[in-house]
Write an enzyme that holds these catalytic residues in place. Structure first.
Site, PDB file in Angstrom:
ATOM      1  N   GLY A  14       0.930  -1.047   0.030  1.00 45.52           N
ATOM      2  CA  GLY A  14       0.019  -0.061   0.036  1.00 45.52           C
ATOM      3  C   GLY A  14       1.048   1.346  -0.014  1.00 45.52           C
ATOM      4  O   GLY A  14       0.456   2.204   0.533  1.00 45.52           O
ATOM      5  N   SER A  16       1.800   3.576  -2.403  1.00 47.97           N
ATOM      6  CA  SER A  16       1.763   4.370  -3.402  1.00 47.97           C
ATOM      7  C   SER A  16       1.226   5.734  -2.800  1.00 47.97           C
ATOM      8  O   SER A  16       1.251   6.574  -3.629  1.00 47.97           O
ATOM      9  CB  SER A  16       0.910   3.820  -4.677  1.00 47.97           C
ATOM     10  OG  SER A  16      -0.591   4.069  -4.410  1.00 47.97           O
ATOM     11  N   SER A 141      -4.533  -0.482  13.955  1.00 42.58           N
ATOM     12  CA  SER A 141      -5.208   0.778  14.211  1.00 42.58           C
ATOM     13  C   SER A 141      -5.731   0.940  15.625  1.00 42.58           C
ATOM     14  O   SER A 141      -5.999  -0.145  16.268  1.00 42.58           O
ATOM     15  CB  SER A 141      -6.487   1.008  13.251  1.00 42.58           C
ATOM     16  OG  SER A 141      -7.344   1.832  13.656  1.00 42.58           O
ATOM     17  N   TYR A 154     -13.723  -3.331   9.909  1.00 39.78           N
ATOM     18  CA  TYR A 154     -12.311  -2.744   9.950  1.00 39.78           C
ATOM     19  C   TYR A 154     -11.761  -3.083  11.357  1.00 39.78           C
ATOM     20  O   TYR A 154     -10.665  -3.248  11.479  1.00 39.78           O
ATOM     21  CB  TYR A 154     -12.501  -1.274   9.656  1.00 39.78           C
ATOM     22  CG  TYR A 154     -11.287  -0.517   9.564  1.00 39.78           C
ATOM     23  CD1 TYR A 154     -10.239  -0.416   8.670  1.00 39.78           C
ATOM     24  CD2 TYR A 154     -10.689   0.163  10.637  1.00 39.78           C
ATOM     25  CE1 TYR A 154      -9.069   0.222   8.485  1.00 39.78           C
ATOM     26  CE2 TYR A 154      -9.681   1.131  10.620  1.00 39.78           C
ATOM     27  CZ  TYR A 154      -8.735   0.935   9.361  1.00 39.78           C
ATOM     28  OH  TYR A 154      -7.644   1.795   9.543  1.00 39.78           O
ATOM     29  N   LYS A 158      -8.258  -5.282  12.214  1.00 37.65           N
ATOM     30  CA  LYS A 158      -7.052  -4.623  12.866  1.00 37.65           C
ATOM     31  C   LYS A 158      -6.947  -5.494  14.279  1.00 37.65           C
ATOM     32  O   LYS A 158      -5.571  -5.664  14.450  1.00 37.65           O
ATOM     33  CB  LYS A 158      -7.302  -3.140  12.959  1.00 37.65           C
ATOM     34  CG  LYS A 158      -7.345  -2.405  11.789  1.00 37.65           C
ATOM     35  CD  LYS A 158      -6.464  -2.611  10.913  1.00 37.65           C
ATOM     36  CE  LYS A 158      -6.204  -1.593   9.722  1.00 37.65           C
ATOM     37  NZ  LYS A 158      -4.815  -1.781   8.781  1.00 37.65           N
TER      38      LYS A 158
HETATM   39  P1  NAI Z   1      -4.776   5.078   1.878  1.00 37.58           P
HETATM   40  O1  NAI Z   1      -6.152   4.620   1.508  1.00 37.58           O
HETATM   41  O2  NAI Z   1      -4.259   6.597   1.692  1.00 37.58           O
HETATM   42  O3  NAI Z   1      -3.493   4.190   1.305  1.00 37.58           O
HETATM   43  C1  NAI Z   1      -3.995   2.765   1.495  1.00 37.58           C
HETATM   44  C2  NAI Z   1      -2.979   2.085   0.342  1.00 37.58           C
HETATM   45  O4  NAI Z   1      -3.222   0.576   0.445  1.00 37.58           O
HETATM   46  C3  NAI Z   1      -3.477   2.604  -1.099  1.00 37.58           C
HETATM   47  O5  NAI Z   1      -2.293   3.034  -1.865  1.00 37.58           O
HETATM   48  C4  NAI Z   1      -4.159   1.580  -1.697  1.00 37.58           C
HETATM   49  O6  NAI Z   1      -4.108   1.298  -3.408  1.00 37.58           O
HETATM   50  C5  NAI Z   1      -3.411   0.368  -1.024  1.00 37.58           C
HETATM   51  N1  NAI Z   1      -4.361  -0.731  -1.108  1.00 37.58           N
HETATM   52  C6  NAI Z   1      -5.401  -1.101  -0.927  1.00 37.58           C
HETATM   53  N2  NAI Z   1      -5.861  -2.390  -1.024  1.00 37.58           N
HETATM   54  C7  NAI Z   1      -4.725  -2.975  -1.736  1.00 37.58           C
HETATM   55  C8  NAI Z   1      -4.290  -4.421  -2.007  1.00 37.58           C
HETATM   56  N3  NAI Z   1      -5.521  -5.261  -1.990  1.00 37.58           N
HETATM   57  N4  NAI Z   1      -3.400  -4.583  -2.354  1.00 37.58           N
HETATM   58  C9  NAI Z   1      -2.210  -3.775  -2.144  1.00 37.58           C
HETATM   59  N5  NAI Z   1      -2.249  -2.425  -1.961  1.00 37.58           N
HETATM   60  C10 NAI Z   1      -3.799  -2.191  -1.706  1.00 37.58           C
HETATM   61  O7  NAI Z   1      -4.785   4.707   3.514  1.00 37.58           O
HETATM   62  P2  NAI Z   1      -3.666   5.225   4.758  1.00 37.58           P
HETATM   63  O8  NAI Z   1      -4.640   6.083   5.581  1.00 37.58           O
HETATM   64  O9  NAI Z   1      -2.419   5.534   4.281  1.00 37.58           O
HETATM   65  O10 NAI Z   1      -3.708   4.155   5.662  1.00 37.58           O
HETATM   66  C11 NAI Z   1      -2.371   3.190   5.589  1.00 37.58           C
HETATM   67  C12 NAI Z   1      -2.869   1.950   6.480  1.00 37.58           C
HETATM   68  O11 NAI Z   1      -2.865   2.800   7.880  1.00 37.58           O
HETATM   69  C13 NAI Z   1      -3.772   1.162   6.278  1.00 37.58           C
HETATM   70  O12 NAI Z   1      -3.594   0.044   6.751  1.00 37.58           O
HETATM   71  C14 NAI Z   1      -5.127   1.988   7.365  1.00 37.58           C
HETATM   72  O13 NAI Z   1      -6.016   1.003   7.888  1.00 37.58           O
HETATM   73  C15 NAI Z   1      -4.216   2.307   8.469  1.00 37.58           C
HETATM   74  N6  NAI Z   1      -4.596   3.293   9.387  1.00 37.58           N
HETATM   75  C16 NAI Z   1      -5.023   4.537   8.773  1.00 37.58           C
HETATM   76  C17 NAI Z   1      -5.423   5.414   9.785  1.00 37.58           C
HETATM   77  C18 NAI Z   1      -5.658   6.845   9.255  1.00 37.58           C
HETATM   78  O14 NAI Z   1      -6.298   7.702  10.134  1.00 37.58           O
HETATM   79  N7  NAI Z   1      -5.670   7.206   8.027  1.00 37.58           N
HETATM   80  C19 NAI Z   1      -5.737   5.296  11.291  1.00 37.58           C
HETATM   81  C20 NAI Z   1      -5.187   3.624  11.546  1.00 37.58           C
HETATM   82  C21 NAI Z   1      -4.978   2.977  10.798  1.00 37.58           C
END
Ligand code: NAI
Length: 246
Positions: A14, A16, A141, A154, A158
Site C-alpha cells: 500500500g 503508493s 489501528s 475494519y 485490525k
Molecule cells: P490510503 O487509503 O491513503 O492508502 C492505502 C493504500 O493501500 C493505497 O495506496 C491503496 O491503493 C493500497 N491498497 C488497498 N488495497 C490494496 C491491496 N489489495 N493490495 C495492495 N495495496 C492495496 O490509507 P492510509 O490512511 O495511508 O492508511 C494506511 C494504513 O494505515 C492502512 O492499513 C490503514 O488501515 C491504516 N490506518 C490509517 C489510519 C488513518 O487515520 N488514516 C488510522 C489507523 C490505521
C-alpha cells in the site's frame, strides 16, 4: 544516535500514497533500498517511487492474492536483494453499521487488511527465517483495540492484525525475526478525508495533543521499529494517536 538503514531492503505494501508512501520516504531517507507495492495502476506506484528517489522501485501487487505476493517478493529480491524489513500497510475501509453491513463489505475489508497481512508475511518470513534476521511491522489501528461504531469489519480486521502480530512474533523470535504492530489513531490521509467536518471536529476533541496525526508520525514509529534501536522489542503494539487511547 541517528537511525541508519543503509543497504537494508524494505518492502512497503500500500506504498503508493498516504502513510505507506511516507514510510517509504522516511526509510529511504535513512538509507534503505525501498520497494513500494500497491494494487493501483503501475504508473501511479512508479510516480511515488520516483518522488521518493534514492533508487526506490514500484511493484504491482494485490495483497489479497498469494500469487501476487510471491511474484512481488521475487521481483523485489531480484532488483534489490533479500528483504530485511516488511511493512504490511495496505488497508481499506468499507464503513457501515453492523445491521446494514453487506457480506461483500465485511469480506473485502477482512481480505485486504487481515488476509493480505497473512499472505505477504508468509512469503517474506520464509527467507527471513533462513537468514535468521528480519523485521516485520504491521499497520493496525487504535480501533482494533477500542472498537468503533460503524467499523465492525475494519476493527475486527485490525484486532486480527494485532493477534497475528503477537503470534508470529512468538513463532519467529528464535529465528531472529522481530514482529511488531503500529496502531495509528486519526491520521490525516485520503482514507480519513472522506469524514464529514463535524465528525473530524468531534474526533479532535478526543485527542489530548490537540491535532490530527500526519503520515510522518506513523512513519517515524515504523522507522524506529525497523532499526537496530529496536532490537529487543517484539510482539508489541506501538500506539501513535496523540494520546487518544490510554
Ligand atoms: P490510503 O487509503 O491513503 O492508502 C492505502 C493504500 O493501500 C493505497 O495506496 C491503496 O491503493 C493500497 N491498497 C488497498 N488495497 C490494496 C491491496 N489489495 N493490495 C495492495 N495495496 C492495496 O490509507 P492510509 O490512511 O495511508 O492508511 C494506511 C494504513 O494505515 C492502512 O492499513 C490503514 O488501515 C491504516 N490506518 C490509517 C489510519 C488513518 O487515520 N488514516 C488510522 C489507523 C490505521
Amino acid at each position: 544516535m541517528s537511525i541508519d538503514l543503509s543497504g537494508r531492503v524494505v518492502l512497503v505494501t500500500g506504498g503508493s500514497r498516504g502513510i505507506g508512501k511516507e514510510i517509504g520516504r522516511r526509510l529511504a531517507g535513512a538509507g534503505a533500498k525501498v520497494a513500494l507495492a500497491d494494487v493501483v495502476d503501475e504508473a501511479q506506484i512508479q510516480a511515488s517511487a520516483d518522488e521518493i528517489g534514492r533508487g526506490a522501485i514500484a511493484v504491482s501487487a494485490n495483497v489479497t492474492d498469494p500469487e501476487h505476493c510471491s511474484a512481488a517478493v521475487s521481483r523485489v529480491e531480484e532488483a534489490l536483494g533479500p528483504i530485511d524489513v516488511l511493512v504490511n500497510n495496505a488497508g481499506i475501509t468499507r464503513d457501515g453499521l453492523l445491521i446494514r453491513m453487506s457480506d461483500a463489505d465485511w469480506s473485502a475489508v477482512l481480505d485486504v487488511n487481515l488476509k493480505g497481512v497473512f499472505n505477504m508475511t508468509k512469503v517474506v518470513a520464509r527467507g527471513m527465517m533462513k537468514r535468521r534476521a528480519g523485521r516485520i511491522v504491521n499497520i493496525a489501528s487504535v480501533v482494533g483495540i477500542t472498537g468503533n461504531a460503524g467499523q465492525a469489519n475494519y476493527s475486527a480486521s485490525k484486532a486480527g492484525v494485532i493477534g497475528f502480530t503477537k503470534t508470529v512474533a512468538k513463532e519467529l523470535a528464535s529465528r531472529g525475526v522481530l514482529v511488531n504492530a503500529v496502531a495509528p489513531g486519526f491520521i490525516d490521509t485520503d482514507m480519513t478525508k472522506a469524514l464529514p467536518e463535524s465528525a473530524r471536529e468531534t474526533l479532535l476533541k478526543l485527542i489530548p495533543l490537540g491535532r490530527l496525526g500526519g503520515p510522518g508520525d506513523v512513519a517515524n514509529a515504523v522507522l524506529f521499529l525497523s532499526s537496530d534501536l529496536a532490537s529487543y522489542i517484539t510482539g508489541q503494539v506501538v500506539v501513535v494517536d496523540g494520546g487518544m487511547v490510554m
